[in-house]
Design an enzyme around this catalytic site. Structure first.
Site, PDB file in Angstrom:
ATOM      1  N   HIS A  51       0.836  -1.201   0.000  1.00 34.33           N
ATOM      2  CA  HIS A  51       0.000   0.000   0.000  1.00 34.33           C
ATOM      3  C   HIS A  51       0.871   1.252   0.000  1.00 34.33           C
ATOM      4  O   HIS A  51       2.092   1.185   0.189  1.00 34.33           O
ATOM      5  CB  HIS A  51      -0.934  -0.022   1.210  1.00 34.33           C
ATOM      6  N   GLU A  53       1.172   3.779   2.133  1.00 35.57           N
ATOM      7  CA  GLU A  53       1.843   4.187   3.380  1.00 35.57           C
ATOM      8  C   GLU A  53       3.152   3.440   3.613  1.00 35.57           C
ATOM      9  O   GLU A  53       4.186   4.088   3.849  1.00 35.57           O
ATOM     10  CB  GLU A  53       0.891   4.019   4.578  1.00 35.57           C
ATOM     11  N   ALA A 161     -15.161   8.755 -31.780  1.00 34.28           N
ATOM     12  CA  ALA A 161     -14.453   9.776 -32.566  1.00 34.28           C
ATOM     13  C   ALA A 161     -15.447  10.388 -33.537  1.00 34.28           C
ATOM     14  O   ALA A 161     -16.322   9.696 -34.073  1.00 34.28           O
ATOM     15  CB  ALA A 161     -13.307   9.132 -33.326  1.00 34.28           C
ATOM     16  N   ASP A 207     -17.688  -2.439 -38.738  1.00 33.20           N
ATOM     17  CA  ASP A 207     -16.227  -2.254 -38.665  1.00 33.20           C
ATOM     18  C   ASP A 207     -15.442  -3.543 -38.480  1.00 33.20           C
ATOM     19  O   ASP A 207     -14.235  -3.541 -38.661  1.00 33.20           O
ATOM     20  CB  ASP A 207     -15.865  -1.318 -37.488  1.00 33.20           C
ATOM     21  N   ARG A 214      -3.713  -3.308 -28.212  1.00 30.42           N
ATOM     22  CA  ARG A 214      -2.465  -3.647 -28.905  1.00 30.42           C
ATOM     23  C   ARG A 214      -1.402  -2.564 -28.691  1.00 30.42           C
ATOM     24  O   ARG A 214      -1.730  -1.398 -28.511  1.00 30.42           O
ATOM     25  CB  ARG A 214      -2.747  -3.842 -30.395  1.00 30.42           C
ATOM     26  N   SER A 316     -28.736   4.863 -25.552  1.00 27.81           N
ATOM     27  CA  SER A 316     -29.229   3.982 -24.479  1.00 27.81           C
ATOM     28  C   SER A 316     -28.481   4.244 -23.173  1.00 27.81           C
ATOM     29  O   SER A 316     -29.082   4.247 -22.099  1.00 27.81           O
ATOM     30  CB  SER A 316     -29.040   2.508 -24.840  1.00 27.81           C
TER      31      SER A 316
HETATM   32  C1  AOF Z   1      -4.542   1.827   2.379  1.00 30.51           C
HETATM   33  N1  AOF Z   1      -3.556   2.164   1.528  1.00 30.51           N
HETATM   34  O1  AOF Z   1      -2.588   2.131  -0.481  1.00 30.51           O
HETATM   35  C2  AOF Z   1      -4.683   1.080  -0.259  1.00 30.51           C
HETATM   36  C3  AOF Z   1      -5.760   0.780   0.624  1.00 30.51           C
HETATM   37  O2  AOF Z   1      -5.907  -6.732  -0.149  1.00 30.51           O
HETATM   38  P1  AOF Z   1      -5.135  -5.534   0.307  1.00 30.51           P
HETATM   39  O3  AOF Z   1      -4.242  -5.811   1.482  1.00 30.51           O
HETATM   40  O4  AOF Z   1      -4.368  -4.851  -0.818  1.00 30.51           O
HETATM   41  O5  AOF Z   1      -6.194  -4.458   0.851  1.00 30.51           O
HETATM   42  C4  AOF Z   1      -7.113  -3.849  -0.032  1.00 30.51           C
HETATM   43  C5  AOF Z   1      -8.016  -2.908   0.693  1.00 30.51           C
HETATM   44  O6  AOF Z   1      -7.250  -1.899   1.376  1.00 30.51           O
HETATM   45  C6  AOF Z   1      -8.915  -2.135  -0.259  1.00 30.51           C
HETATM   46  O7  AOF Z   1     -10.155  -2.787  -0.438  1.00 30.51           O
HETATM   47  C7  AOF Z   1      -9.100  -0.811   0.458  1.00 30.51           C
HETATM   48  O8  AOF Z   1     -10.078  -0.898   1.474  1.00 30.51           O
HETATM   49  C8  AOF Z   1      -7.743  -0.603   1.112  1.00 30.51           C
HETATM   50  N2  AOF Z   1      -6.844   0.102   0.193  1.00 30.51           N
HETATM   51  N3  AOF Z   1      -5.654   1.182   1.911  1.00 30.51           N
HETATM   52  O9  AOF Z   1      -4.417   2.064   3.575  1.00 30.51           O
HETATM   53  C9  AOF Z   1      -3.555   1.816   0.238  1.00 30.51           C
HETATM   54  N4  AOF Z   1      -4.708   0.668  -1.556  1.00 30.51           N
HETATM   55 ZN    ZN Z   2      -3.331  -0.144   3.740  1.00 27.37          ZN
END
Ligand code: AOF
Ligand code: ZN
Length: 391
Positions: A51, A53, A161, A207, A214, A316
């Site tokens: 993550h 942090e 486009a 088309d 790609r 739609s």
């Molecule tokens: C954070 N920091 O950078 C992210 C978070 O399966 P895991 O361990 O990767 O956890 C995924 C969950 O963590 C995701 O569903 C969301 O709630 C949280 N994401 N949290 O502190 C991060 N990517």
């Molecule tokens: Zn986290």
């Protein structure tokens, strides 16, 4: 711009670097600072990976800095739950003796949603929230994740486009290459970041596209979807060429098509071509009901859906309010022929979030201000990354 805004914007930009690899997780960025000086930064790099942090803490250590007493600016509430792919982030910030956390928005994940903040506060960390306008930008960054969590629906982008005179094909509907190579490459990149791509059967007939991504480094596009109420897609269409173990082509069709005897023949040919057929209802206009299609579990499992619609399919989507973002490429060329089909007008609820010159074409991005995945009129990560790549 005040210091908080500056740091959170930096974290937002860092988060965007994970676009295309973190999904269905959210893009998240983190900046560690002391006395206004950045001492570490990181972002969630890929699904299942570390993550934001811990990445920022590792970066801080690598710079020979200490995180003790620093402020962490995070676009999303630090997670605190266990039994998942990576260890929780809130305890990591506590261990690292972070003094203050500035939060972009809460994590909608019910396992977190406020619990991360509570854990940080219980450990004596000063947690503050950004102002509502900046919070809205942090939410817009993770709109697909918010939508999936609240509503189990994919974030939908319509891309088409048109020429300077608003035409989507040549005289009488003949095939016409509207955009130049740089725009085409960008479309393949956008496709590669989608879980699935959807077209109406008229596009398959007119088309014969392959609808693959790609010329890209990494792709998570493995599903192609055809809206084809009367099962008119020919079994030798190029869209079926990619069918394989991981790749799939799905046709949504209506009951009338299946009940009609000649349809049996078409069904078996399409099945032999590797298509998966899904029966759905029809609405009074003889068209598949998009609402019905979107209720299917296949759609609710997707995080990003790209649609390359003709005018009828676009209509739609507009009628059912299911298109969150539009990418419209406009070329400088003109067709000057009344028999050439015209593009549909963009409804007034869509707001422009950016224009970009790409080769000889101009890309305009719009967001649907009425959708449940709209929080702020800011350019998407895809738009920001593309604009930077052109600089
Ligand atoms: C954070 N920091 O950078 C992210 C978070 O399966 P895991 O361990 O990767 O956890 C995924 C969950 O963590 C995701 O569903 C969301 O709630 C949280 N994401 N949290 O502190 C991060 N990517
Ligand atoms: Zn986290």
């Amino acid at each position: 711009m005040n210091a908080t805004e500056h740091m959170i914007r930096r974290a937002i930009r860092l988060a965007m670097t994970g676009r295309g690899r973190v999904e269905p997780n959210p893009m998240v960025g983190c900046v560690l600072a002391r006395d206004g000086r950045v001492i570490g930064e990181g972002y969630h790099t890929h699904f299942g990976g570390p993550h934001a942090e811990p990445q920022a803490l590792a970066d801080c250590m690598a710079r020979g800095e200490s995180p003790a007493g620093a402020t962490a600016y995070v676009t999303l509430e630090p997670c605190c739950h266990v039994r998942k792919k990576t260890p929780p982030c809130a305890p990591r910030l506590i261990e690292a003796k972070i003094a203050k956390v500035v939060l972009g928005c809460l994590d909608p994940n019910p396992a977190v949603n406020g619990n991360g903040v509570a854990m940080l506060r219980a450990a004596g960390i000063d947690v503050s929230r950004v102002d509502p306008a900046l919070e809205a930008e942090c939410k817009q960054l993770i709109a697909p994740f918010l939508l999936r969590t609240c509503c189990r629906r994919p974030y939908v982008t319509l891309k088409w486009a048109e020429t300077a005179d608003g035409k989507i094909a040549g005289p009488g509907g003949s095939r016409l290459q509207i955009t130049g190579e740089p725009a085409n490459q960008l479309v393949h990149l956008l496709r590669s970041r989608s879980d699935a791509i959807m077209v109406g059967v008229n596009t398959v007939l007119a088309d014969d596209p392959q609808l693959t991504a790609r010329g890209v480094e990494h792709s998570r596009l493995h599903t192609r979807i055809i809206l084809d109420s009367k099962l008119r897609a020919p079994a030798n269409a190029r869209i079926f060429l990619a069918s394989g173990e991981k790749e799939r082509t799905i046709i949504f069709h209506s009951p009338a098509a299946a009940a009609n005897p000649p349809a049996d023949e078409r069904i078996s040919r399409l099945l032999n071509a590797g298509a998966q057929l899904i029966l759905r209802g029809e609405n009074p206009n003889d068209r598949l009901s998009l609402t019905d299609v979107f209720e299917h579990s296949l759609l609710s499992d997707l995080s990003d859906l790209m649609v390359e619609p003709g005018p009828a399919v676009a209509q739609s989507f507009f009628e059912s309010g299911l298109a969150h973002r539009l990418w419209i490429f406009r070329s400088a060329r003109r067709v000057n022929d009344d028999s050439a089909p015209s593009a549909i007008k963009v409804p007034s609820e869509y707001v422009v979030t950016g224009h970009m010159k790409i080769g000889d074409d101009v890309l305009t991005e719009y967001l649907d201000t009425k959708s449940d995945a709209f929080f702020a009129a800011v350019p998407s990560a895809d738009f920001v990354l593309a604009a930077e790549a052109l600089m």
